[in-house]
Structure formats: C-alpha cells, structure tokens
Design a protein around this motif. Structure first.
Motif, short mmCIF file in Angstrom:
data_model
loop_
_atom_site.label_atom_id
_atom_site.label_comp_id
_atom_site.label_asym_id
_atom_site.label_seq_id
_atom_site.Cartn_x
_atom_site.Cartn_y
_atom_site.Cartn_z
N MET A 1 0.64 -1.23 0.08
CA MET A 1 -0.10 0.07 -0.09
C MET A 1 0.89 1.20 0.02
N ILE A 2 0.49 2.12 -0.81
CA ILE A 2 1.18 3.40 -0.78
C ILE A 2 0.79 4.32 0.27
N HIS A 3 1.76 5.48 0.69
CA HIS A 3 1.39 6.25 1.71
C HIS A 3 0.11 7.06 1.36
N PRO A 4 -0.92 7.25 2.44
CA PRO A 4 -2.03 7.90 2.24
C PRO A 4 -2.22 9.24 1.79
N ASP A 5 -0.83 10.06 2.08
CA ASP A 5 -0.84 11.33 1.38
C ASP A 5 -0.25 11.27 0.09
N THR A 6 -0.86 10.61 -1.02
CA THR A 6 -0.42 10.54 -2.26
C THR A 6 -1.79 10.56 -2.99
N GLU A 7 -1.50 10.81 -4.27
CA GLU A 7 -2.80 10.67 -5.25
C GLU A 7 -2.07 10.28 -6.72
N LEU A 8 -3.04 9.77 -7.42
CA LEU A 8 -2.64 9.46 -8.85
C LEU A 8 -2.80 10.77 -9.69
N ARG A 9 -1.96 11.01 -10.32
CA ARG A 9 -2.07 12.34 -11.44
C ARG A 9 -1.44 12.20 -12.60
N PHE A 10 -1.90 12.93 -13.69
CA PHE A 10 -1.33 12.80 -14.90
C PHE A 10 -0.12 13.73 -14.87
N ILE A 11 1.07 13.20 -15.41
CA ILE A 11 2.17 14.15 -15.35
C ILE A 11 2.41 14.70 -16.55
N SER A 12 2.58 13.93 -17.75
CA SER A 12 2.95 14.54 -19.00
C SER A 12 2.66 13.55 -20.15
N THR A 13 2.42 14.00 -21.23
CA THR A 13 2.19 12.94 -22.47
C THR A 13 3.31 12.15 -22.75
N GLU A 14 4.43 12.49 -22.26
CA GLU A 14 5.84 11.63 -22.40
C GLU A 14 5.84 10.44 -21.35
N ILE A 15 5.35 10.92 -20.02
CA ILE A 15 5.46 10.13 -18.89
C ILE A 15 4.22 9.50 -18.60
N GLY A 16 3.21 9.91 -18.79
CA GLY A 16 1.71 9.52 -18.49
C GLY A 16 1.51 9.92 -16.91
N PHE A 17 0.97 8.72 -16.21
CA PHE A 17 0.41 9.04 -14.84
C PHE A 17 1.66 8.70 -14.00
N GLY A 18 1.45 9.29 -12.83
CA GLY A 18 2.49 9.38 -11.71
C GLY A 18 2.03 9.37 -10.29
N VAL A 19 2.61 9.03 -9.29
CA VAL A 19 2.06 9.12 -7.76
C VAL A 19 2.91 10.62 -7.30
N VAL A 20 1.81 11.51 -6.85
CA VAL A 20 2.30 12.63 -6.31
C VAL A 20 1.93 12.68 -4.88
N ALA A 21 2.73 13.35 -4.12
CA ALA A 21 2.49 13.58 -2.77
C ALA A 21 1.68 14.76 -2.36
N THR A 22 0.55 14.59 -1.56
CA THR A 22 -0.52 15.51 -1.33
C THR A 22 -0.19 16.56 -0.34
N LYS A 23 0.63 16.06 0.75
CA LYS A 23 1.28 16.62 1.75
C LYS A 23 2.60 16.44 1.68
N LEU A 24 3.49 17.16 2.83
CA LEU A 24 4.88 16.86 2.94
C LEU A 24 5.09 15.06 3.41
N ILE A 25 5.95 14.53 2.76
CA ILE A 25 6.14 13.18 3.29
C ILE A 25 7.74 13.36 3.65
N PRO A 26 7.88 13.35 4.82
CA PRO A 26 9.38 13.69 5.21
C PRO A 26 10.35 12.32 4.96
N LYS A 27 11.64 12.59 4.88
CA LYS A 27 12.68 11.75 4.91
C LYS A 27 12.62 10.66 5.99
N GLY A 28 12.55 9.69 5.80
CA GLY A 28 12.61 8.37 6.89
C GLY A 28 11.22 8.12 6.95
N THR A 29 10.30 8.19 6.11
CA THR A 29 8.69 7.90 6.32
C THR A 29 8.71 6.58 5.10
#
Length: 198
Positions: A1-29
């Motif tokens: 399971m991916i971190h809850p503070d993420t969502e799927l978003r369209f990045i670009s036509t070259e890359i397609g979709f990706g997983v993006v942080a919706t809040k700060l996810i600190p180092k070590g999480t």
C-alpha cells in the motif's frame, strides 16, 4: 500500500500518470508497504496467462527476491522511475523516503532495484550519467542505495509512520530495531533475484 498522502495524477504525455505527494512526506517515512492487497504471481502462473494479461503484468509488476511478480493492489503500481529516486526499497518489504517529498512532487523508484528482466532505455536525467536500467543494477549500486537508506533510518523515529502497522510483525520488529540502533540494517542486496538457467 502506498502512503495515504498521495494521489494518482497525469504527469505529461511523455511520462503518463504518476504518484504525487499531497502533503509533505518527510525523509525516513515508509512510503510503501507490501500488504494483503498486493498479488504475488509466480513465473509459472504468468506463463499460463493470456498474452494481454502478460503484457499488463510485465509493465506493472516488480519482481521480488524469489523471482515472483508482484502486482501492487493500489496506485503504487504507477510509481515512475528515476535514477535519483525519492524512495528506495528495503530488505523489509517496504520502501522509505530518502529525502523530503514535497506536495506536488512525484514519489519515484529506481527500477534497477526492482529486478527488471530486461534492460530498458530511460530519459536523460540531471545529476545522473545512467541512461539504462539493467537487470544487475542491484549488484552495482546496492552500496549507494544502502547509504541513502541508513541516512533515512536516522529520521524514522522522528516522523509519522502511517504504514508501519501494515508490515508483517517480524518485519515491523526488524525495522524498529534498525531505527532504534539495536540491529544492523540488512542490505538492499537481499532483494536481488538471481535468475538461474535450467
């Protein structure tokens, strides 16, 4: 399971979709943890599947240290590649953020530690001279990835860990022991799958 503070978003036509942080996810999480939503598909089972299913699974699965294919049950299967990834796999069936991941920033993996079966070309990336992901990348870069994980583990006890309880008890105990300095960290090299012929 991916971190809850993420969502799927369209990045670009070259890359397609990706997983993006919706809040700060600190180092070590912990950014991802293997759980009961994820499917394990043996190479034999994959061979028996329809050609269209194989294409899908070969695109969206990673291979574990046993050579089994793992299809993540949520949008973590859309995490894109980067040679300077924000997350790194551990020997404990989870991944850690190896730097702060800011809102709007992608969570990325270096596919080299996900046991690719074949080389593939990648987009050029600032800060890296690599242009291909190779099946033996874990053999060549594990020390570099281990060093980043050790630094991330120093922050583990100072950040929220919403995915910690999803780990199997033994793995959770191991992760906590490493974070507390009570046990050495196992190398990411334990994730390597060495394909045998015959």
């Amino acid at each position: 399971m991916i971190h809850p503070d993420t969502e799927l978003r369209f990045i670009s036509t070259e890359i397609g979709f990706g997983v993006v942080a919706t809040k700060l996810i600190p180092k070590g999480t912990i950014t991802w943890a293997f759980d009961t939503l994820d499917q394990i598909i043996t190479p034999h089972a994959l061979e028996q599947m329809h050609a269209l299913q194989k294409v899908y699974l070969e695109k969206y699965c990673y291979r574990d240290h046993n050579g089994d294919y793992v299809l993540c049950g949520d949008h973590s299967r859309f995490v894109n590649h980067s040679f300077r990834s924000s997350c790194i796999s551990t020997a404990y069936n989870c991944e850690l953020a190896v730097r702060d991941i800011h809102p709007g920033e992608e969570l990325t993996d270096d596919y080299g530690y996900l046991n690719p079966s074949e080389p593939f070309d990648c987009l050029p990336e600032p800060g890296s001279t690599r242009t291909q992901v190779l099946p033996d990348d874990l053999l060549n870069f594990h020390a570099e990835w281990d060093a980043q994980l050790l630094e991330a583990f120093k922050e583990f006890n100072h950040v929220e860990q919403p995915l910690l309880d999803l780990l199997e008890p033994e793995q959770r105990d191991q992760v906590l022991a490493v974070a507390d300095g009570k046990a050495p960290m196992e190398s990411i090299l334990t994730c390597y799958y060495r394909e045998t012929v015959g």
